[in-house]
Each structure stands twice: as structure tokens, then as C-alpha cells.
Design a protein around this motif. Sequence first.
Motif, short mmCIF file in Angstrom:
data_model
loop_
_atom_site.label_atom_id
_atom_site.label_comp_id
_atom_site.label_asym_id
_atom_site.label_seq_id
_atom_site.Cartn_x
_atom_site.Cartn_y
_atom_site.Cartn_z
N GLN A 178 40.19 47.47 47.08
CA GLN A 178 40.42 46.16 47.11
C GLN A 178 39.87 45.46 45.58
OE1 GLN A 178 39.34 44.66 50.68
NE2 GLN A 178 40.40 46.45 51.85
N ARG A 179 38.98 45.42 45.68
CA ARG A 179 38.38 44.49 43.58
C ARG A 179 39.25 45.04 42.99
NH1 ARG A 179 31.84 44.67 45.00
NH2 ARG A 179 31.83 43.45 47.03
N LEU A 180 39.46 46.39 42.73
CA LEU A 180 40.23 46.60 41.59
C LEU A 180 41.30 47.02 42.01
CD1 LEU A 180 38.61 50.74 41.91
CD2 LEU A 180 38.93 48.44 39.79
N ASP A 181 42.50 46.62 43.00
CA ASP A 181 43.44 46.24 42.88
C ASP A 181 43.72 44.81 42.96
OD1 ASP A 181 44.47 48.59 43.64
OD2 ASP A 181 44.28 48.18 45.80
N ALA A 182 42.60 44.71 43.18
CA ALA A 182 42.64 42.11 42.81
C ALA A 182 42.42 41.99 41.54
CB ALA A 182 42.18 41.49 43.90
N ILE A 183 41.34 42.78 40.62
CA ILE A 183 41.31 42.76 39.09
C ILE A 183 42.95 43.40 38.60
CG2 ILE A 183 40.75 43.69 37.14
CD1 ILE A 183 38.45 41.87 38.45
N GLY A 208 37.48 36.39 35.14
CA GLY A 208 38.31 37.49 35.67
C GLY A 208 37.76 38.85 35.37
N LEU A 209 36.14 38.91 34.55
CA LEU A 209 36.19 40.19 33.73
C LEU A 209 36.83 40.82 32.87
CD1 LEU A 209 34.87 42.65 36.91
CD2 LEU A 209 34.02 41.23 35.51
N ASP A 210 37.12 39.99 31.77
CA ASP A 210 38.35 39.29 30.95
C ASP A 210 37.45 40.33 29.30
OD1 ASP A 210 40.56 38.45 29.06
OD2 ASP A 210 38.90 38.05 27.82
N PRO A 211 37.35 41.50 29.30
CA PRO A 211 36.97 42.13 28.70
C PRO A 211 37.01 41.76 27.00
CG PRO A 211 39.64 43.13 27.91
CD PRO A 211 39.42 41.75 29.87
N TYR A 212 37.89 40.71 27.03
CA TYR A 212 37.24 40.03 24.75
C TYR A 212 36.24 38.85 25.35
CZ TYR A 212 40.14 42.17 21.42
OH TYR A 212 41.70 42.65 20.58
N CYS A 213 35.81 38.53 26.79
CA CYS A 213 35.04 37.18 26.30
C CYS A 213 33.84 37.49 26.97
CB CYS A 213 35.51 36.73 27.56
SG CYS A 213 37.17 35.24 27.61
N MET A 214 33.96 39.05 27.41
CA MET A 214 32.72 40.05 27.61
C MET A 214 32.49 40.44 26.76
SD MET A 214 32.83 41.14 31.53
CE MET A 214 31.01 41.69 31.47
N GLN A 262 46.17 42.99 39.48
CA GLN A 262 47.20 42.51 40.11
C GLN A 262 46.80 41.84 38.56
OE1 GLN A 262 49.79 43.02 41.76
NE2 GLN A 262 50.49 40.83 40.99
N LEU A 263 45.45 40.56 39.04
CA LEU A 263 45.33 39.68 38.06
C LEU A 263 45.30 39.95 36.80
CD1 LEU A 263 44.06 36.67 37.54
CD2 LEU A 263 41.50 38.14 37.05
N ARG A 264 45.07 40.66 35.83
CA ARG A 264 45.37 40.95 34.66
C ARG A 264 47.28 41.32 34.56
NH1 ARG A 264 40.80 45.50 32.93
NH2 ARG A 264 39.18 44.13 32.28
N THR A 265 47.78 42.10 35.26
CA THR A 265 48.59 41.94 34.80
C THR A 265 49.78 40.91 35.38
OG1 THR A 265 49.08 44.23 36.92
CG2 THR A 265 51.24 43.12 36.46
N ASP A 266 49.29 40.08 35.94
CA ASP A 266 49.64 38.55 36.35
C ASP A 266 49.66 38.01 34.73
OD1 ASP A 266 50.74 38.49 38.58
OD2 ASP A 266 49.09 37.62 39.62
N ARG A 267 48.77 37.59 33.94
CA ARG A 267 48.02 37.17 32.74
C ARG A 267 48.93 38.07 31.88
NH1 ARG A 267 40.96 36.62 32.91
NH2 ARG A 267 41.45 34.70 34.97
N ALA A 268 49.33 39.24 31.30
CA ALA A 268 49.78 40.12 30.50
C ALA A 268 51.07 39.74 30.75
CB ALA A 268 49.75 41.66 30.83
#
Length: 853
Positions: free
Chosen positions: A10-15, A298-304, A17-23
Amino acid sequence: MYLYIETLKQRLDAINQLRTDRATAAMGAAFRHIYSLLPVLLHYHHPDMPGYLSHNTPHGISFFTPDETQQALLETLFPDNAHKQLIPPPDNAPILGLYSMGSTSSIGQSSDSDLDIWVCHQSWLDGAERQALKNKCHQLQIWCKKQGVEISFFLIDENRFRMNESGALGKEDCGSTQHILLLDEFYRSAVRLAGKHILWNLVPSEQEAHYDEYVMELYAKGALVPNEWIDLGGLGTLSAEEYFGASLWQLYKSIDSPYKAVLKTVLLEAYSWEYPNTRLLATEIKQCLHEGDIIHFGLDPYCMMLERVTAYLEAINDAARLDLVRRCFYLKVSEKLTSGSSDEPSPWRREILAQLVARWGWESERLTQLDGRAHWKIEQVRVAHNELLDAMMQSYRNLIRFARRNNLSVSASPQDIGVLTRKLYAAFEALPGKVALLNPQISPDLSEDHLTFIYVAEGRANRRGWYLYNQAPEMNAIISHQPLEYNRYLNKLVAWAWFNGLLTEKTHLHIKGTSLCDLPRLQELVQDIATHFPIRLAAPTPKALYSPCEIRHLALMVNIESDPTQALRDQVVLFDFRKMDVFSFGQQQQCLIGSVDLLYRNSWNEVRTLHFEGESAMIEALKTILGKMHQEALPPESVDVFCYSPHLRALIRTRVLQLVSECIDLRLSSNRQETGRFKALKLASDTWGLFFERMGVSVQKLKNAVEFYGAISNNKLQGLSIQMDSKQANLPTVVKNYASEGIIQFFFEDHPPAESFSIYVLDEHNHAEVYQHCEGSKEELMRDVCRFYSSSHDRLTFGTSSINFNLPQFYQVVEHQGRSKIINFHSPSQDEVTERVSPQLGQNILPRSPYRP
């Protein structure tokens, strides 16, 4: 365990979906259209759909069913509900999943970002099927580009990372330079567009070292449904040997994406700093996922990535690079905080960037300066270019020192290292006469309204030569400004301004301080360069980079700065019309060639200029041109001669072009094997001989007939234009034909059945050394030599730093249809069974100094 797995899903699907929306949130309609349509185009295959080639092309994505949006997009491709007749792919779909990776969906994605798509497929696809799928992806790439979206597809075998396989090195594919580090980037940034979930996300970080055992345990306990997950393998097998190849790759990528490359290169440096307890960024992101800490940007890879790099630079007290990294991050995000509030549907990128800038304590002046990057001119771009390059070089040197301290070799293949170092050599190495190109990605427009060329003669306060200003020639304005560039010769200065984009058709030109060249002559020179030398060309192919460089486009500018024909003005000159020789003209035997400027672009896309002056200018220019052509080279695609004399211009141009073409033909003729080819050329009252040999062209001044014929006889007898140690064996003819100045070449020749081989070494000046009866591993020798040259030679200089990219090239002499030929030396592939001979190489396997440390 089952409930824990479901929670993670569920967490993976949520992340996801968040990344898809941001893309898609801040991108244009074409991007959103293609991003949603890609799964459909690879799931179905129909003659009316983009990417169709043949009916037997593999297609179909596991567990994929078009959603409402994708159904609507299908209707746009198939009017009259014809899409409902599409035949579903088989249950055992060849494509396991479709994923975007890299900056897509992260804060680093901007409106002009391209798409990197991984097409993960079944390992059972055979060679023909993989090629068909690759061809389909290539057709889709072309179609997407026509829609306004740049996209790169990467076919990934599900077992690629387990088998340590790699793709072919190219503009976007890192080849063998990265393995686990590439998987690390994929795991931390992947967005699932269609297909299976990524199994790696379920394995706790503390189990990474026992990844396969943990996965087997999950299946054994029934916690995982078979075939629901794609398993590319764990990250526990990271080899520190990857850092060198990966840093070379990022240094190469900095040519096109300097700000992103600096961030990634310093991340590699941070990884090496933690060695041997390196904690990969993907593992850190996964730990947050397991702990439910998804709020963290949001576990953004560039920020991290920025956080990890910041922590490293603060730990080593490197405030200068920390400031640069923050500026690189800001410019990569490309969100101008000084432009007021954003109207984009999802302002999350702006909010995060504003938080970071406030934390950094930046003043409004700095934001204004960075937001105005599109209007930066040459002074600002040069500062930024040098700053970025110095940072990249510092990281590169730190990684080299890390490898040396830990006695690490290079995991990338010699072929890929050879190609990358050639790219870097062509882009960055500073050489006399080479036109240094500033990074074109820093600012889109460096054009100047005015350019003034000022000549300073000998004996003045400033050194003799040409000075370039981006001002109109009002002396008050000139005096208060530093020159943009200086060079002793005008041709180099004009070429620098043209290839760096300062000089355009709208630029007003001015010239002061000399009678050597007036404004019409300068304008004519500029027009000739602009017409015959486009600024941008396609990148050189790996094949071209792995071969000796060859002149592709050559121009000779005659009598720009020194013109003997000026003396003919208003004079009566006696000469025989039937013997009108511009090289020995009239009764005074005057050479009408006063100066020759060369401008050429080679097969590595380097641009070079050279200047020759005086009565011997023509012979020196010829020797230089011919010395840069090995006998097996292709002739230049174009040879142009431009003459700027007011008198006898057409005659001079025609005669010089005839001479240059004839000499190039003599140098490159493959059907003339005699060793005594020569050409005599009279310049003024002197006679010169050009002697064409397999390994070069020598020049000799011939004072009398005895000396002339003696030189020909000696040349025939010697057979070579260089001296070799009398104790050494002769070089094979095929090796002589491949000799090329400017690079170090190793040629291997096997001697079956004795399992021994010979090595012929030609240095940058074609001086030869020969080693007979060698035994051992040629591949190990190659790695040792490359490693030594990469860390020991100081050839590239920027300030106080120096790096060498001119690594030796390796070739194999083979027999083909009864004839010897040269091919690139390829190391054995992973699946070949090779018999290792004695690890002790022949006594003379490594050349003497300068080849051995």
C-alpha cells in the motif's frame, strides 16, 4: 508477515501514485499524453499504432489492463471503436514491467526534461526477439520526438544485474561503467507505469547482504504471490571498483547536463568516503519506506541526494563546493523564486525549494542572479564553466586517490573506458591551437551585438597579438573593460568567438590597430568560417572515438595577416605567363604565400587552429596536415582553401588547393606500396622534398642535385621516416600503415601454437618498441597500462589541477583471407571459457619508461 507485506504494498502504491502525479502535474499536454500512452503502445501491436514493424514483434506487459484514460487515448488512435478488436497479448507476457527513472517525478524534473524508460523483459527472449523489441522502441522514440517529447528506452533483461551484464555504451547508456550504482539509481527513482511491482522494496535494509535468502524465505512462507513481482536483485554486491568508471561517465554527462552531473559526482565521492560501510541512497529511501517516514519530502530522490551530499561536504569542511552544489541544485530544479507565485497545478516543487533557500540564508541578489541565467553572457558563463569543471575534476581526483589507496582496479570494460576517455579528451583537454568550447548548456545565448578585434604590435606595453572585446570601439569603453580573449593570431580568435556562439550574423564587427587586416578581410574570414563550419554536429560514434582521430573538415586561410602580394600593387612585374608559379613568382622568385592559417575539425569533433608564417609557411603547413593523417585514414570530407590577397587571389587559391589535394592523395593512397614516394616543391629560391612513408611524412631542404638524389636513395633504403633501435625487429607492414601521431598505440600479434605473442608499441611521436615471446594475460596488461596512464600522467591542466584522458589504444593483428589486418582489441566476454597461461608475463612485457612507472 502477510499483513506487513500488504502494508508495504500500500505504501509503495501510494508513493508510486504520488510520483506519477508529480511527473505529469507541471508538464505539457504532449508529455502527459505520451506518459500515459506508453504502456498501451508496448502492450498492443497493430499496423495502425505507432512503433509497428512486423507481426512477430514481442509485445504485452504483465498484469496490464488499460484504465479509462488509456482507453480514451486508444480511441484517438482507432476511430470507430476499432480498438476493441485488438487481440490481447498472451498470458506469459514478454515485458515484465515498464518504469520511468531518473529525474522524472522528482523535484529535478523540469519542463524540458526528457524521459528515461526501462523496458524490463523476460530472460527467455532470444536474440532476434530482443532486436525486434529494440527496433520497436526505436520507432516509438522517433514518434515521441515528433510529438515534442525526448525519450530514451533501455531494454533490461530481468537477469542483467545478477549476471553482471551491461548495455552498449552510447549517448544515454552507461555501458559497463556502472552496475550496482545504476541499479541504485533505478531503485531510488523508479516509477511503475505498468507491470509488476519491484520486489527489492520489500526486503528490509538490514537483510540486503542476505537478499536472495530472504526472498526465498518470503516465497517459502507464502508471503509473496508467485509472478507478481519483478526481481532484479539486491544491492549487497556493490564493488568499489565501479567508482572510477561511474565518475568518468558523470564527467562525460557533464558536457550536456553540468548541474546534475556535479550532484551525482559528489554523491559518488560521498559513497567512497563511507567505504567500506557505504550506505546507498536507495537503501536509505527504502528504510524510510519501511518505517513509514514518507513525509520526508515525499521521499524525493533529488532532495535526499542533496541531503547526503550536504552531510558529506559539511563533514569534510568543504564550504566552497557545498555552496556550488546548492546552486547546481537550484538551477537544476529550474524554478525561479523571483518570478512571483506559481500558477502551476502542483506548486510542491516551489514550496520545497523556498524552504531550502530560506534554510541556506540566500539573499535576494543571489536569487536574481541565478534566475537570470538565460541572459548570462560570456563573462558569467566562463566563470560558471570553470567552477563546474573544477568541481568535477576535484571529485574525479578524489575518487582516483580513493582507488589508489584501496588498490582497486577498474570494473568497466577497456573498450568503454577507452571510448569515454576519448570523449573527455576531445571535450576538455587543453592543447595548443585547440578551440576551447565553453559549456553550451549553461546559457542558451552568448551572442554579442558588437565584437572588436584590436591588434597590438611588438614593443608595446601589452604582448603582441590580438585582443577581443565585446564592445563597440569607443576607447573609453574599451579601456574600462578587460578583453574577453587574447591570441597571437586572428584566425584562432575568430574561431573561438564563432564556435562559442558570440559571433552571429547580427554581430557588428570592428577592427583596430593594424594594417595587417582590414574590416572587409575580417568580414570575409568570418563568412568563410560560418559557411563551412557549423557550430553543432552529431556526437562522434564510439567507433570513431576508439580509432585514431582523422581530419574531417579542413580549411586553409592564406595570407590573412601576412600578404606578399601587397607589394605588387602599382608595380610592373616581369614573369613568364606560361610559368606563373605562386610559390616562386617572377624573376625575383618570390613566394606569394606569406601566411597559412589552418582550421580543421577532426573525427572526435575537436576544433583546432594553427598558424604558419614566412617563406616556409606552406611547407610547414603541409607537413603538419599530413602528419595528422595515418596511412589508413579516410580522406577529409571537405578541403577548402580561402585566399585574402587583393591580387592573384584565384590563382593562389587554385594552386594551393591542387598542392594540398595532391599531397593528401600521396599520403593516403593505399595502392602505392613503394617506399620512395616523394614530392619536390620550390618555395622562393629553395627546393624542399616531402618524403611519404608508411609512418609519416618527413621534410628536407635540398640544396643541390647530389643532396636531392641522395635523400631519395636513403629514404628508399631506410624505408621508414623514423629511426628504430637496431636490436629491435622490424614492424609489420600493417602496423606501420596504422601508425598515427598524437596517441600511444599497442598492437598485439599472436604466435600459435606456442601461446606467445608480440607487442608493438608506438608512442605519440611514432617511436617504436618491440617485445617478442610474451606470455600471460593481454587483458590484465591492458588494465594495468590504462590504470597507470589515468593516474600518473599530467596532460590536462585547469589552474593547479591536471588530469590525463589520452589513454593508450589497443589493437590486435589478425589474419583474414591470407592478409594481415588490424582490429580493435576486445577482452574476452564473460561467457567465454579462456585458458589462463602463466601469470608471469614475458620479461619485456611492459615497455620501458615512459610506459612503466
